[in-house]
Scaffold this motif. Structure first.
Motif, PDB file in Angstrom:
ATOM      1  N   ILE A  95      39.679  28.730  31.904  1.00  0.00           N
ATOM      2  CA  ILE A  95      38.153  29.711  31.320  1.00  0.00           C
ATOM      3  C   ILE A  95      37.972  30.770  32.506  1.00  0.00           C
ATOM      4  O   ILE A  95      37.531  32.021  32.197  1.00  0.00           O
ATOM      5  CB  ILE A  95      36.981  28.757  31.293  1.00  0.00           C
ATOM      6  N   ARG A  96      38.144  30.238  33.788  1.00  0.00           N
ATOM      7  CA  ARG A  96      37.863  31.116  34.144  1.00  0.00           C
ATOM      8  C   ARG A  96      38.999  32.849  34.960  1.00  0.00           C
ATOM      9  O   ARG A  96      38.696  33.678  35.379  1.00  0.00           O
ATOM     10  CB  ARG A  96      38.112  30.507  35.957  1.00  0.00           C
ATOM     11  N   THR A  97      39.716  32.093  33.948  1.00  0.00           N
ATOM     12  CA  THR A  97      40.839  32.869  34.635  1.00  0.00           C
ATOM     13  C   THR A  97      40.599  33.837  32.547  1.00  0.00           C
ATOM     14  O   THR A  97      40.448  35.625  33.079  1.00  0.00           O
ATOM     15  CB  THR A  97      42.624  32.383  34.194  1.00  0.00           C
ATOM     16  N   ARG A  98      39.890  33.284  31.815  1.00  0.00           N
ATOM     17  CA  ARG A  98      39.602  33.807  30.597  1.00  0.00           C
ATOM     18  C   ARG A  98      38.105  34.869  30.366  1.00  0.00           C
ATOM     19  O   ARG A  98      38.798  35.562  30.140  1.00  0.00           O
ATOM     20  CB  ARG A  98      39.775  33.568  29.473  1.00  0.00           C
ATOM     21  N   ASN A  99      37.550  34.481  31.778  1.00  0.00           N
ATOM     22  CA  ASN A  99      36.702  35.508  31.976  1.00  0.00           C
ATOM     23  C   ASN A  99      37.119  37.027  32.127  1.00  0.00           C
ATOM     24  O   ASN A  99      36.041  38.254  31.865  1.00  0.00           O
ATOM     25  CB  ASN A  99      36.123  35.274  33.216  1.00  0.00           C
ATOM     26  N   THR A 100      38.371  37.268  33.021  1.00  0.00           N
ATOM     27  CA  THR A 100      38.530  38.467  32.987  1.00  0.00           C
ATOM     28  C   THR A 100      38.473  39.549  31.538  1.00  0.00           C
ATOM     29  O   THR A 100      38.280  40.301  32.424  1.00  0.00           O
ATOM     30  CB  THR A 100      40.303  38.950  32.716  1.00  0.00           C
ATOM     31  N   ILE A 101      38.887  38.836  30.141  1.00  0.00           N
ATOM     32  CA  ILE A 101      38.563  39.784  29.324  1.00  0.00           C
ATOM     33  C   ILE A 101      37.126  40.439  28.966  1.00  0.00           C
ATOM     34  O   ILE A 101      36.961  41.028  28.555  1.00  0.00           O
ATOM     35  CB  ILE A 101      39.314  39.314  27.763  1.00  0.00           C
ATOM     36  N   GLU A 102      36.248  39.114  29.408  1.00  0.00           N
ATOM     37  CA  GLU A 102      35.239  39.456  29.283  1.00  0.00           C
ATOM     38  C   GLU A 102      34.692  40.381  29.931  1.00  0.00           C
ATOM     39  O   GLU A 102      33.689  41.658  29.707  1.00  0.00           O
ATOM     40  CB  GLU A 102      33.973  38.127  29.165  1.00  0.00           C
ATOM     41  N   ARG A 103      34.831  40.368  31.048  1.00  0.00           N
ATOM     42  CA  ARG A 103      34.375  41.227  32.294  1.00  0.00           C
ATOM     43  C   ARG A 103      35.311  43.118  31.512  1.00  0.00           C
ATOM     44  O   ARG A 103      34.510  44.345  31.587  1.00  0.00           O
ATOM     45  CB  ARG A 103      34.762  41.458  33.347  1.00  0.00           C
ATOM     46  N   VAL A 104      36.307  42.965  31.117  1.00  0.00           N
ATOM     47  CA  VAL A 104      36.676  44.130  30.877  1.00  0.00           C
ATOM     48  C   VAL A 104      36.031  45.728  29.393  1.00  0.00           C
ATOM     49  O   VAL A 104      35.591  45.898  29.332  1.00  0.00           O
ATOM     50  CB  VAL A 104      38.490  43.768  29.996  1.00  0.00           C
ATOM     51  N   ILE A 105      35.571  43.990  29.030  1.00  0.00           N
ATOM     52  CA  ILE A 105      34.781  44.502  26.917  1.00  0.00           C
ATOM     53  C   ILE A 105      34.108  44.605  27.932  1.00  0.00           C
ATOM     54  O   ILE A 105      32.897  45.076  27.318  1.00  0.00           O
ATOM     55  CB  ILE A 105      35.022  43.197  25.991  1.00  0.00           C
ATOM     56  N   GLY A 106      32.669  43.352  28.875  1.00  0.00           N
ATOM     57  CA  GLY A 106      31.526  44.157  29.459  1.00  0.00           C
ATOM     58  C   GLY A 106      31.362  45.807  29.814  1.00  0.00           C
ATOM     59  O   GLY A 106      30.465  46.767  30.120  1.00  0.00           O
ATOM     60  N   ILE A 107      32.584  46.158  30.719  1.00  0.00           N
ATOM     61  CA  ILE A 107      32.637  47.122  30.859  1.00  0.00           C
ATOM     62  C   ILE A 107      33.203  48.716  30.465  1.00  0.00           C
ATOM     63  O   ILE A 107      32.108  49.154  30.840  1.00  0.00           O
ATOM     64  CB  ILE A 107      33.614  46.943  32.160  1.00  0.00           C
ATOM     65  N   TRP A 108      33.650  48.342  29.432  1.00  0.00           N
ATOM     66  CA  TRP A 108      34.036  49.025  27.993  1.00  0.00           C
ATOM     67  C   TRP A 108      32.706  49.539  27.940  1.00  0.00           C
ATOM     68  O   TRP A 108      32.641  50.453  27.509  1.00  0.00           O
ATOM     69  CB  TRP A 108      35.257  48.800  27.550  1.00  0.00           C
ATOM     70  N   LYS A 109      32.004  48.593  27.480  1.00  0.00           N
ATOM     71  CA  LYS A 109      31.059  49.378  26.444  1.00  0.00           C
ATOM     72  C   LYS A 109      30.139  49.489  26.854  1.00  0.00           C
ATOM     73  O   LYS A 109      28.822  50.717  26.881  1.00  0.00           O
ATOM     74  CB  LYS A 109      30.423  48.223  25.602  1.00  0.00           C
ATOM     75  N   ARG A 110      29.738  49.311  28.124  1.00  0.00           N
ATOM     76  CA  ARG A 110      28.585  49.207  29.216  1.00  0.00           C
ATOM     77  C   ARG A 110      28.823  51.083  29.915  1.00  0.00           C
ATOM     78  O   ARG A 110      28.002  51.810  29.552  1.00  0.00           O
ATOM     79  CB  ARG A 110      28.294  48.425  30.908  1.00  0.00           C
ATOM     80  N   ARG A 111      30.024  51.368  29.745  1.00  0.00           N
ATOM     81  CA  ARG A 111      30.774  52.513  30.166  1.00  0.00           C
ATOM     82  C   ARG A 111      30.549  53.951  28.396  1.00  0.00           C
ATOM     83  O   ARG A 111      30.087  55.189  29.405  1.00  0.00           O
ATOM     84  CB  ARG A 111      31.904  52.636  30.680  1.00  0.00           C
ATOM     85  N   PHE A 112      30.572  53.259  28.460  1.00  0.00           N
ATOM     86  CA  PHE A 112      29.992  53.702  26.465  1.00  0.00           C
ATOM     87  C   PHE A 112      29.313  53.202  25.503  1.00  0.00           C
ATOM     88  O   PHE A 112      29.828  52.716  24.741  1.00  0.00           O
ATOM     89  CB  PHE A 112      31.362  53.872  26.263  1.00  0.00           C
ATOM     90  N   PRO A 113      28.329  53.926  25.972  1.00  0.00           N
ATOM     91  CA  PRO A 113      27.482  52.267  24.744  1.00  0.00           C
ATOM     92  C   PRO A 113      27.428  52.591  22.940  1.00  0.00           C
ATOM     93  O   PRO A 113      27.327  52.335  22.384  1.00  0.00           O
ATOM     94  CB  PRO A 113      26.108  53.448  25.130  1.00  0.00           C
ATOM     95  N   VAL A 114      28.044  54.018  22.874  1.00  0.00           N
ATOM     96  CA  VAL A 114      28.335  54.235  21.995  1.00  0.00           C
ATOM     97  C   VAL A 114      29.147  53.009  20.995  1.00  0.00           C
ATOM     98  O   VAL A 114      28.543  52.721  19.701  1.00  0.00           O
ATOM     99  CB  VAL A 114      28.917  55.507  21.479  1.00  0.00           C
ATOM    100  N   LEU A 115      29.580  52.003  21.646  1.00  0.00           N
ATOM    101  CA  LEU A 115      30.361  51.290  20.748  1.00  0.00           C
ATOM    102  C   LEU A 115      30.068  49.938  20.672  1.00  0.00           C
ATOM    103  O   LEU A 115      29.737  49.128  19.788  1.00  0.00           O
ATOM    104  CB  LEU A 115      31.778  50.636  22.411  1.00  0.00           C
ATOM    105  N   SER A 116      28.102  50.033  21.311  1.00  0.00           N
ATOM    106  CA  SER A 116      27.400  49.169  21.444  1.00  0.00           C
ATOM    107  C   SER A 116      26.462  49.574  20.019  1.00  0.00           C
ATOM    108  O   SER A 116      25.777  48.853  19.629  1.00  0.00           O
ATOM    109  CB  SER A 116      26.688  48.447  22.699  1.00  0.00           C
ATOM    110  N   ILE A 117      25.668  50.430  20.664  1.00  0.00           N
ATOM    111  CA  ILE A 117      24.699  50.758  19.599  1.00  0.00           C
ATOM    112  C   ILE A 117      25.630  51.163  18.412  1.00  0.00           C
ATOM    113  O   ILE A 117      24.219  50.399  17.390  1.00  0.00           O
ATOM    114  CB  ILE A 117      24.351  52.245  20.180  1.00  0.00           C
TER     115      ILE A 117
END
Length: 367
Positions: A270-292
């Motif tokens: 779980i701790r290692t897999r948290n990396t992908i959640e961080r990546v997706i979070g950073i990606w969507k925060r950098r480009f909000p069009v992906l979330s909006i």
């Protein structure tokens, strides 16, 4: 459910909407021509304001324009040329805001028709950089370096990537197949498979499945699965959540850990897999069009998803700071995995996981 006919279909989204991309059959009612000033956004804003508006720093944008300017020929109009930099910044502004194309066009001093064409063209050009910017480790040195990088994080051995799915919100594409794009949360989306490395870079992406497709189904039909089965990564493994089927090369958490070694395996997984959640979070925060949410044609949305993934990796390479969290991310973290489709399972897959637990996690020591 058979998705094969949907993978590369050309679906026109919102054909009666202002923000749709226009094809060659579009007939524009001519209105009196208005000269528009096209601001030099690279000079108008200071470094902080520029980063907030375009989500990349000026040095990174200057490096990027060198790579794409030959494919962005100058567009001429009555006021002055729309340079490659003008076009790139207009597209970045769209990714950074998720605004209507009309608002982005007004910001850049162009019409909605021009804005739509530019966003589409720039997205295609940036997405074409994918082979050099989104790639699994290839050489023996890269593979072993990736394994060491993941192991140094939390002590999970042999990992070459972490895979997960994330939903990119769209509006209903209309037509007979529209409901295939409605995901289990009730909104329309493209379910995008993302694989990351320990450096928080996206190393594989699949962005062509409707929102109702299961994560395991997407993986089952991906080239990544083929490459893992061909053992291209020197006995490397992927980590995924319990929404994926257990494979000897894709390890998932234990649903009911009993002994301390199994509990330890789950904790480190779980701790290692948290990396992908961080990546997706950073990606969507950098480009909000992906979330909006995107109000465009499906094929253009696919190009935008890949283009923003390329830009995310370029930002990581250039050590850009993480973008501010100015919007609430939708469906990024902590999703409960769906039940796994009934794919054929091999007892050997579970044996690999149990052997790893017995050989390594029974003697693992927490840092």
């Amino acid at each position: 459910m058979d998705y094969n006919n949907l993978l590369f279909m050309d679906v026109e989204v919102f054909s009666d909407d202002d923000d749709d991309f226009y094809d060659g059959n579009y007939i524009e009612i001519r209105r009196p021509y208005t000269l528009r000033n096209k601001p030099n956004n690279l000079d108008v804003w200071d470094d902080d304001d520029f980063f907030r508006r375009f989500r990349l720093t000026k040095p990174t944008v200057n490096l990027l324009i060198i790579r794409v300017q030959n494919q962005l020929e100058v567009i001429w109009n009555r006021s002055r040329s729309l340079t490659p930099m003008n076009q790139l910044l207009l597209a970045l502004r769209f990714y950074a805001t998720g605004n209507f194309l009309r608002a982005v066009g007004d910001f850049s001093g162009v019409s909605i028709v021009t804005a739509s064409r530019i966003v589409r063209k720039v997205s295609i050009v940036i997405a074409s950089l994918r082979p050099d910017n989104i790639k699994m480790p290839r050489t023996q040195q890269e593979i072993e370096s990736t394994k060491r990088g993941f192991f140094a994080m939390h002590g999970f051995p042999r990992v070459v990537g972490i895979v997960d799915g994330t939903h990119i919100r769209i509006q209903s594409p209309g037509g007979d197949n529209a409901e295939l794009f409605r995901n289990r949360k009730g909104y329309f989306s493209i379910n995008t498979q993302v694989t990351c490395d320990f450096n928080l870079k996206i190393i594989d992406i699949v962005a062509r499945w409707p929102g109702s497709a299961h994560d395991a189904t997407i993986f089952q039909h991906s080239s990544l699965k083929i490459h893992m089965e061909q053992n291209r990564f020197n006995n490397g493994i992927l980590l995924g959540d319990s929404g994926y089927g257990l494979k000897n090369y894709l390890l998932t958490p234990l649903l009911h850990p009993n002994i301390p070694a199994e509990q330890c395996y789950n904790e480190v997984h779980i701790r290692t897999r948290n990396t992908i959640e961080r990546v997706i979070g950073i990606w969507k925060r950098r480009f909000p069009v992906l979330s909006i949410g995107l109000r465009l044609k499906i094929e253009t949305i696919q190009d935008i998803i890949v283009a923003t993934a390329v830009l995310h990796n370029i930002a990581r390479d250039e050590r850009e700071e993480d973008p501010p969290g100015e919007i609430e991310l939708d469906g990024v973290l902590g999703e409960v995995p769906q039940p796994i489709p009934n794919y054929n399972r091999n007892r050997m897959d579970n044996a690999v996981r149990q052997a790893l637990i017995a050989d390594y996690f029974s003697r693992y020591r927490r840092n």
